[in-house]
Design an enzyme around this catalytic site. Structure first.
Site, PDB file in Angstrom:
ATOM      1  N   ASP A 263      -5.067 -23.000 -46.408  1.00  0.00           N
ATOM      2  CA  ASP A 263      -4.870 -24.267 -45.687  1.00  0.00           C
ATOM      3  C   ASP A 263      -6.171 -25.070 -45.620  1.00  0.00           C
ATOM      4  O   ASP A 263      -7.259 -24.542 -45.858  1.00  0.00           O
ATOM      5  CB  ASP A 263      -4.323 -24.003 -44.279  1.00  0.00           C
ATOM      6  CG  ASP A 263      -5.232 -23.109 -43.456  1.00  0.00           C
ATOM      7  OD1 ASP A 263      -5.889 -22.220 -44.041  1.00  0.00           O
ATOM      8  OD2 ASP A 263      -5.301 -23.283 -42.224  1.00  0.00           O
ATOM      9  N   GLU A 321      -4.764 -20.528 -41.560  1.00  0.00           N
ATOM     10  CA  GLU A 321      -5.844 -19.796 -40.892  1.00  0.00           C
ATOM     11  C   GLU A 321      -6.522 -20.653 -39.837  1.00  0.00           C
ATOM     12  O   GLU A 321      -7.019 -20.146 -38.833  1.00  0.00           O
ATOM     13  CB  GLU A 321      -6.869 -19.331 -41.932  1.00  0.00           C
ATOM     14  CG  GLU A 321      -7.969 -18.429 -41.366  1.00  0.00           C
ATOM     15  CD  GLU A 321      -9.119 -19.186 -40.705  1.00  0.00           C
ATOM     16  OE1 GLU A 321      -9.723 -18.654 -39.748  1.00  0.00           O
ATOM     17  OE2 GLU A 321      -9.415 -20.322 -41.148  1.00  0.00           O
ATOM     18  N   GLU A 322      -6.535 -21.954 -40.058  1.00  0.00           N
ATOM     19  CA  GLU A 322      -7.332 -22.858 -39.224  1.00  0.00           C
ATOM     20  C   GLU A 322      -6.701 -23.180 -37.868  1.00  0.00           C
ATOM     21  O   GLU A 322      -7.409 -23.603 -36.955  1.00  0.00           O
ATOM     22  CB  GLU A 322      -7.589 -24.172 -39.970  1.00  0.00           C
ATOM     23  CG  GLU A 322      -8.387 -24.021 -41.267  1.00  0.00           C
ATOM     24  CD  GLU A 322      -9.845 -23.686 -41.021  1.00  0.00           C
ATOM     25  OE1 GLU A 322     -10.242 -23.547 -39.848  1.00  0.00           O
ATOM     26  OE2 GLU A 322     -10.586 -23.561 -42.006  1.00  0.00           O
ATOM     27  N   HIS A 548     -16.587 -26.877 -42.274  1.00  0.00           N
ATOM     28  CA  HIS A 548     -15.947 -27.872 -41.409  1.00  0.00           C
ATOM     29  C   HIS A 548     -16.732 -29.191 -41.353  1.00  0.00           C
ATOM     30  O   HIS A 548     -16.400 -30.056 -40.549  1.00  0.00           O
ATOM     31  CB  HIS A 548     -15.696 -27.337 -39.989  1.00  0.00           C
ATOM     32  CG  HIS A 548     -14.698 -26.234 -39.924  1.00  0.00           C
ATOM     33  ND1 HIS A 548     -13.886 -26.018 -38.832  1.00  0.00           N
ATOM     34  CD2 HIS A 548     -14.357 -25.275 -40.819  1.00  0.00           C
ATOM     35  CE1 HIS A 548     -13.116 -24.965 -39.048  1.00  0.00           C
ATOM     36  NE2 HIS A 548     -13.389 -24.501 -40.260  1.00  0.00           N
TER      37      HIS A 548
END
Length: 577
Positions: A263, A321-322, A548
């Site tokens: 993702d 996962e995020e 990020h």
């Protein structure tokens, strides 16, 4: 020698039987002596003692009973030397025999190896004495020689018959080692040749990122990759878009799992890459595109070599996962990994150079909790605070008070972080706010710290209500647990990775605990395994942007490193390295 000294055939036979018993008895004595003294060169020592024994038997000029005594001493030394000589050679001969056959094989082998030396000498001496007594010394010598040869042949046959399985086992193990070396070389060569394909896949995924729980096209891309391959593909696993591919090896054995997430994040990309995101406001800013790319190609290579794999490998392409609760939670709850013995995963790490690998044993990454607090007071005019109940004052006090949980409630050697990331109290400058909404994040390195912070925050919220007369609504959700790398499995993985140093790796180093969170921790709560880091610092850049960040990027050479590192872990687990 006996006939030459006038012994009758009967006397010669009795002496020969005595010699035989003496030799056989003293072989065991030789073994015990060897065990006690621990000779460094037992075969040389045994041969020397045997030679001394034979020399004593050759002293035929010694008169009378003294010679007979010397002959018995000589045979005794002959037996001791033979026992010392035979023990190490026997241990070598039977070392590859099946465990439950070693004792039997050892005993038979020692007996066989002593036949020529003891039975041959004693019995041929008796036959020689009987024939020579009749006056035909030449015939006696010939028959004695043939008797010794016959016993040597019997010894050889006994050795061959009693140790074929040991020899076969040794050959099989040698062939297995050769096959293992060949398989590693073949797998590493396959991965090297497909480096460009790994990069191409990464760039395609990077240009087409999708947010957590919305990765429909990415999931389809992964499923299409496995079409026509001899594997089982499970789709939409765990209530999301996860894909689990099962590679069944050609031989029975244990099951392991390899995982990569796929993702992306709600970030507007600022890298300027020619393959930058085509989905505005969505970006692969954490390297999940690279994770998926390396694992797709590694899985395909393992599929091509699966007949050599003694077990099953499950390839976990995981969604979301995020975003809590995390795709890993659903995958685990689906039961599809219930038979997995160990699980492995990696993450690209932008502060390490390509070729560097990092690990941490035990608790390695922080757990995470999300909370939302609504503070409800009574609104009013700024000129009349006594007629209102200011929610901002109560909420502001909460912001300050929860920091004392870290500074005054935790053991100084424990790690914890409490962050207020959102404070929604916007209103007019002269209006007392009636309600405020706060959102925050908690990080911790173990479950004990998590439980302590949980308890203290709830206690403070209750205190805010009592102190300010407000009402509160607290949503407190423990999502990702602390990530715990099993220490024994970590040692196993480090040993596997160190084999790549000087080949595709430069270093394998232990790294400090990280305060970031990772839903791979859900797997490690139930399955022993390791999550480690692959250095991926972009070449030729002074400014490195962490995961990020809108300008996050990786050195694509690190993807081949990741593939080979995980390949070595797999090969070592199945003893195929």
């Amino acid at each position: 020698m006996q006939v030459g000294r006038g012994f009758t055939a009967f006397q010669s036979g009795l002496l020969s039987i005595g010699y035989l018993v003496c030799v056989l008895g003293m072989i065991r004595v030789g073994e015990k002596i060897l065990q006690r003294i621990g000779a460094r060169k037992p075969m040389i020592m045994g041969s020397s003692i045997t030679a001394i024994g034979i020399a004593l038997m050759a002293l035929t000029f010694i008169p009378g009973i003294l010679y007979t005594i010397l002959v018995f001493i000589g045979f005794a030394l002959f037996g001791v030397g033979l026992g010392m000589y035979a023990t190490p050679s026997t241990d070598t001969a039977v070392s590859n025999a099946p465990e439950d056959k070693v004792g039997v094989a050892s005993g038979i082998y020692k007996m066989a190896s002593s036949l020529g030396g003891s039975f041959g000498v004693a019995i041929s001496a008796t036959i020689y004495g009987v024939i020579a007594a009749s006056g035909n010394v030449d015939l006696a010598a010939l028959v004695g020689l043939l008797t010794n040869v016959a016993f040597c042949i019997v010894s050889l046959i006994a050795v061959i018959v009693t140790t074929p399985r040991a020899k076969k086992s040794f050959i099989c193990r040698t062939q297995s080692i050769r096959r293992s070396i060949a398989m590693r070389q073949q797998l590493m060569k396959m991965l090297t040749e497909r480096k460009d394909e790994i990069i191409q896949i990464r760039r395609h995924l990077h240009a087409h990122p999708e947010l957590s729980f919305h990765e429909e096209e990415t999931s389809k891309f992964i499923r299409d990759f496995y079409k026509g391959k001899d594997v089982d593909v499970a789709e939409e696993v765990g209530g999301g878009h996860a894909v689990v591919v099962t590679i069944k090896g050609g031989k029975p054995g244990k099951t392991i799992a390899l995982r990569a997430d796929f993702d992306a994040l709600p970030i507007h990309e600022e890298t300027g890459l020619p393959f930058k995101s085509e989905n505005d406001g969505v970006m692969h800013a954490c390297g999940h595109d690279g994770h998926t790319a390396y694992l797709l190609v590694l899985a395909d290579c393992l599929i091509k070599l699966k007949e050599e794999i003694p077990g099953t490998i499950k390839i976990v392409h995981q969604h979301a996962e995020e975003t809590p609760p995390g795709g890993a939670k659903g995958v685990m709850e689906s039961g599809i990994l219930d038979d997995v013995e160990q699980i492995f995963g990696i993450h690209v790490f932008p502060f390490g150079e390509s070729g560097e690998v990092y690990y941490h044993s035990g608790y390695s990454m922080a757990g995470r909790t999300y909370f939302k607090l609504k503070v409800q007071g009574v609104g009013g005019h700024g000129s009349s605070p006594h007629m209102a109940n200011d929610a901002i004052v109560a909420a502001a006090y909460f912001v300050t008070a929860i920091q004392t949980v870290i500074s005054r409630r935790l053991n100084p050697f424990d790690t914890g972080v409490v962050t207020i990331g959102s404070f929604d109290g916007k209103g007019s400058f002269n209006v007392i706010k009636d309600a405020v909404l706060l959102e925050g994040d908690v990080r911790y390195m173990n479950t004990e710290t998590r439980d302590k912070i949980d308890k203290e925050i709830h206690r403070i919220v209750s205190g805010i209500e009592a102190m300010f007369g407000v009402k509160t609504e607290l949503t407190y959700t423990n999502d990702y647990p602390p990530l715990y790398n099993d220490p024994d499995v970590t040692k196993q993985v480090v040993a596997s990775l160190e084999k790549g140093v000087g080949e595709y790796l430069t270093t394998v180093s232990e790294y400090e605990m990280l305060s970031g969170s990772e839903d791979f921790a859900y797997y490690l709560e139930k399955i022993p395994g390791v999550f480690f880091y692959i250095g991926a610092k972009p070449k030729g850049t002074e400014q490195v942007y962490f995961n990020h960040h809108p300008k996050f990027d990786i050195d694509e050479d690190a993807l081949l490193v990741a593939a080979k590192a995980v390949a070595d872990v797999v090969l070592d687990y199945y003893k195929l390295d």
